[in-house]
Design a protein around this motif. Structure first.
Motif, PDB file in Angstrom:
ATOM      1  N   HIS A  16      -2.880 -14.770 -14.603  1.00 15.73           N
ATOM      2  CA  HIS A  16      -2.792 -13.880 -13.447  1.00 15.73           C
ATOM      3  C   HIS A  16      -4.161 -13.255 -13.172  1.00 15.73           C
ATOM      4  CE1 HIS A  16       1.502 -14.167 -14.151  1.00 15.73           C
ATOM      5  NE2 HIS A  16       1.800 -13.256 -13.257  1.00 15.73           N
ATOM      6  N   ALA A  17      -4.633 -13.355 -11.924  1.00 14.16           N
ATOM      7  CA  ALA A  17      -5.809 -12.612 -11.471  1.00 14.16           C
ATOM      8  C   ALA A  17      -5.290 -11.399 -10.699  1.00 14.16           C
ATOM      9  CB  ALA A  17      -6.691 -13.480 -10.579  1.00 14.16           C
ATOM     10  N   ILE A  18      -5.626 -10.215 -11.179  1.00 11.52           N
ATOM     11  CA  ILE A  18      -5.045  -8.973 -10.669  1.00 11.52           C
ATOM     12  C   ILE A  18      -6.171  -8.140 -10.064  1.00 11.52           C
ATOM     13  CG2 ILE A  18      -3.754  -6.909 -11.329  1.00 11.52           C
ATOM     14  CD1 ILE A  18      -2.746  -8.755 -13.756  1.00 11.52           C
ATOM     15  N   ILE A  19      -6.164  -8.014  -8.731  1.00 10.08           N
ATOM     16  CA  ILE A  19      -7.293  -7.441  -8.006  1.00 10.08           C
ATOM     17  C   ILE A  19      -6.853  -6.200  -7.238  1.00 10.08           C
ATOM     18  CG2 ILE A  19      -9.151  -7.911  -6.372  1.00 10.08           C
ATOM     19  CD1 ILE A  19      -9.110  -9.846  -8.736  1.00 10.08           C
ATOM     20  N   GLY A  20      -7.618  -5.131  -7.357  1.00 12.49           N
ATOM     21  CA  GLY A  20      -7.314  -3.933  -6.583  1.00 12.49           C
ATOM     22  C   GLY A  20      -8.259  -2.812  -6.943  1.00 12.49           C
ATOM     23  N   SER A  21      -8.461  -1.904  -6.003  1.00 13.33           N
ATOM     24  CA  SER A  21      -9.325  -0.751  -6.252  1.00 13.33           C
ATOM     25  C   SER A  21      -8.698   0.161  -7.295  1.00 13.33           C
ATOM     26  CB  SER A  21      -9.542   0.027  -4.947  1.00 13.33           C
ATOM     27  OG  SER A  21     -10.157  -0.785  -3.982  1.00 13.33           O
ATOM     28  N   THR A  22      -9.477   1.075  -7.828  1.00 11.26           N
ATOM     29  CA  THR A  22      -8.949   2.024  -8.789  1.00 11.26           C
ATOM     30  C   THR A  22      -7.780   2.787  -8.178  1.00 11.26           C
ATOM     31  OG1 THR A  22      -9.512   3.895 -10.229  1.00 11.26           O
ATOM     32  CG2 THR A  22     -10.606   3.826  -8.087  1.00 11.26           C
ATOM     33  N   GLY A  23      -6.704   2.933  -8.938  1.00 10.10           N
ATOM     34  CA  GLY A  23      -5.515   3.604  -8.434  1.00 10.10           C
ATOM     35  C   GLY A  23      -4.556   2.711  -7.673  1.00 10.10           C
ATOM     36  N   CYS A 162      -2.734  -8.815  -5.421  1.00 14.26           N
ATOM     37  CA  CYS A 162      -3.706  -8.058  -4.627  1.00 14.26           C
ATOM     38  C   CYS A 162      -3.117  -6.711  -4.243  1.00 14.26           C
ATOM     39  CB  CYS A 162      -4.093  -8.837  -3.373  1.00 14.26           C
ATOM     40  SG  CYS A 162      -5.267  -7.963  -2.303  1.00 14.26           S
ATOM     41  N   GLY A 163      -3.761  -5.655  -4.714  1.00 15.33           N
ATOM     42  CA  GLY A 163      -3.373  -4.299  -4.336  1.00 15.33           C
ATOM     43  C   GLY A 163      -4.337  -3.736  -3.313  1.00 15.33           C
ATOM     44  N   ILE A 164      -4.368  -2.431  -3.195  1.00 11.69           N
ATOM     45  CA  ILE A 164      -5.223  -1.757  -2.231  1.00 11.69           C
ATOM     46  C   ILE A 164      -6.695  -2.075  -2.498  1.00 11.69           C
ATOM     47  CG2 ILE A 164      -5.852   0.496  -1.253  1.00 11.69           C
ATOM     48  CD1 ILE A 164      -2.902  -0.293  -0.924  1.00 11.69           C
ATOM     49  N   LEU A 188      -1.962  -2.462   3.559  1.00 13.84           N
ATOM     50  CA  LEU A 188      -1.271  -2.083   2.332  1.00 13.84           C
ATOM     51  C   LEU A 188      -1.314  -0.559   2.166  1.00 13.84           C
ATOM     52  CD1 LEU A 188      -2.501  -4.847  -0.141  1.00 13.84           C
ATOM     53  CD2 LEU A 188      -0.157  -4.506   0.660  1.00 13.84           C
ATOM     54  N   ASP A 189      -0.174   0.013   1.867  1.00 11.35           N
ATOM     55  CA  ASP A 189      -0.031   1.462   1.800  1.00 11.35           C
ATOM     56  C   ASP A 189      -0.236   1.949   0.364  1.00 11.35           C
ATOM     57  OD1 ASP A 189       0.957   4.135   1.724  1.00 11.35           O
ATOM     58  OD2 ASP A 189       2.170   3.739   3.507  1.00 11.35           O
ATOM     59  N   GLU A 190      -1.275   2.744   0.158  1.00  9.31           N
ATOM     60  CA  GLU A 190      -1.581   3.240  -1.184  1.00  9.31           C
ATOM     61  C   GLU A 190      -0.494   4.168  -1.710  1.00  9.31           C
ATOM     62  OE1 GLU A 190      -5.222   5.447  -3.610  1.00  9.31           O
ATOM     63  OE2 GLU A 190      -5.328   5.217  -1.438  1.00  9.31           O
ATOM     64  N   GLU A 194       1.869  -0.496  -2.541  1.00  9.73           N
ATOM     65  CA  GLU A 194       2.195  -1.843  -2.077  1.00  9.73           C
ATOM     66  C   GLU A 194       1.185  -2.863  -2.597  1.00  9.73           C
ATOM     67  OE1 GLU A 194       4.473  -0.916   2.127  1.00  9.73           O
ATOM     68  OE2 GLU A 194       2.325  -1.329   2.162  1.00  9.73           O
ATOM     69  N   PHE A 195       1.628  -4.107  -2.711  1.00  4.60           N
ATOM     70  CA  PHE A 195       0.770  -5.203  -3.159  1.00  4.60           C
ATOM     71  C   PHE A 195       1.310  -6.518  -2.615  1.00  4.60           C
ATOM     72  CE2 PHE A 195       4.092  -4.780  -6.379  1.00  4.60           C
ATOM     73  CZ  PHE A 195       4.505  -6.092  -6.560  1.00  4.60           C
ATOM     74  N   TYR A 196       0.493  -7.559  -2.735  1.00  9.26           N
ATOM     75  CA  TYR A 196       0.925  -8.928  -2.456  1.00  9.26           C
ATOM     76  C   TYR A 196       0.764  -9.749  -3.731  1.00  9.26           C
ATOM     77  CZ  TYR A 196       1.137  -8.327   2.626  1.00  9.26           C
ATOM     78  OH  TYR A 196       1.481  -7.931   3.901  1.00  9.26           O
ATOM     79  N   LEU A 197       1.694 -10.671  -3.949  1.00 10.26           N
ATOM     80  CA  LEU A 197       1.629 -11.585  -5.085  1.00 10.26           C
ATOM     81  C   LEU A 197       1.774 -13.002  -4.561  1.00 10.26           C
ATOM     82  CD1 LEU A 197       1.546 -12.005  -8.193  1.00 10.26           C
ATOM     83  CD2 LEU A 197       4.044 -11.874  -8.163  1.00 10.26           C
ATOM     84  N   ARG A 198       0.856 -13.870  -4.971  1.00 10.41           N
ATOM     85  CA  ARG A 198       0.898 -15.276  -4.546  1.00 10.41           C
ATOM     86  C   ARG A 198       0.950 -16.176  -5.764  1.00 10.41           C
ATOM     87  NH1 ARG A 198      -3.426 -19.066  -1.249  1.00 10.41           N
ATOM     88  NH2 ARG A 198      -1.853 -20.524  -0.442  1.00 10.41           N
TER      89      ARG A 198
END
Length: 217
Positions: A16-23, A162-164, A188-190, A194-198
């Motif tokens: 899994h590659a898990i990408i998103g800003s802090t928080g 993919c998160g915020i 995407l609503d912080e 919310e997130f997307y998973l592919r």
């Protein structure tokens, strides 16, 4: 009697590659994942000390002793070291000989952009990314910046989360990977986490992290 092989070529890629800003919820997503919660063999690169509840080591010597003692047996530990590429490569060099297809392992890598480059992967990190699958390894690798994340791992990951994301550049980059529009990523609503998973080439699915609250709150 012939020695059992450590390799099983039929094992699927589950990285899994898990990408998103802090928080954005990266660590929460990992902690709730069955590959994390149910793993009898779990090793975490945890420079910021995010994974409390798992046995913690802050020295190479202590971590190495624990890994040697476990061998191919059960182990759930984390290493909290200065996040340098050299330290991370050392960590990977210890994980590599512990892998065995008959004893699946989950490895968590926090903030990979801090310790891996976008060019050719270092020796043992490259082994884990490219070959770990057939040795029973599943990697849950997280990063705040997708463009600074190792492209070898990103290309090998079967799942992309993919998160915020805070910058237009990061949003555009992940919109392409997730096969979504820039507007969908940007929306995407912080507050709703919310997130997307592919998964592979399948369409991205939208989700939301939920948090339990005390009764009446």
């Amino acid at each position: 009697m012939a020695k059992a092989s450590r390799i099983d070529e039929s094992l699927p890629i589950l990285h899994h590659a898990i990408i998103g800003s802090t928080g954005s919820g990266k660590t929460t997503f990992i902690k709730r994942h069955p590959y994390f919660r149910q793993a009898r063999r779990l090793i975490i690169w945890d420079p910021e000390g995010s994974f409390t509840g798992v046995r913690r080591y802050t020295t190479k010597s202590g971590f190495l002793r624990a890994c040697k003692a476990a061998g191919f047996g059960d182990i759930r530990i984390r290493l909290e070291l200065d996040p340098t590429p050299e330290n991370y490569e050392w960590f990977c060099s210890i994980v590599w000989p512990m892998l065995h297809a008959a004893a699946p392992m989950t490895m968590v890598g926090e903030e990979l952009a801090d310790v891996t480059g976008v060019g050719k992967a270092s020796k043992y990190w490259g082994f884990l990314s490219r070959k770990g699958r057939k040795y029973g390894l599943t990697i849950l690798g997280a990063s705040q910046r997708p463009q600074e994340m190792d492209k070898t791992f990103l290309s090998q990951a079967r799942f992309r989360w993919c998160g915020i994301l805070n910058t237009d550049t990061d949003q555009k980059y992940m919109a392409n990977i997730m096969q979504l529009s820039l507007a969908e990523i940007a929306a995407l609503d912080e507050e709703k986490c919310e997130f997307y998973l592919r998964q592979g080439s399948k369409p991205s699915q939208k989700g939301r992290l939920t948090f339990k609250t005390k009764k009446g709150k």
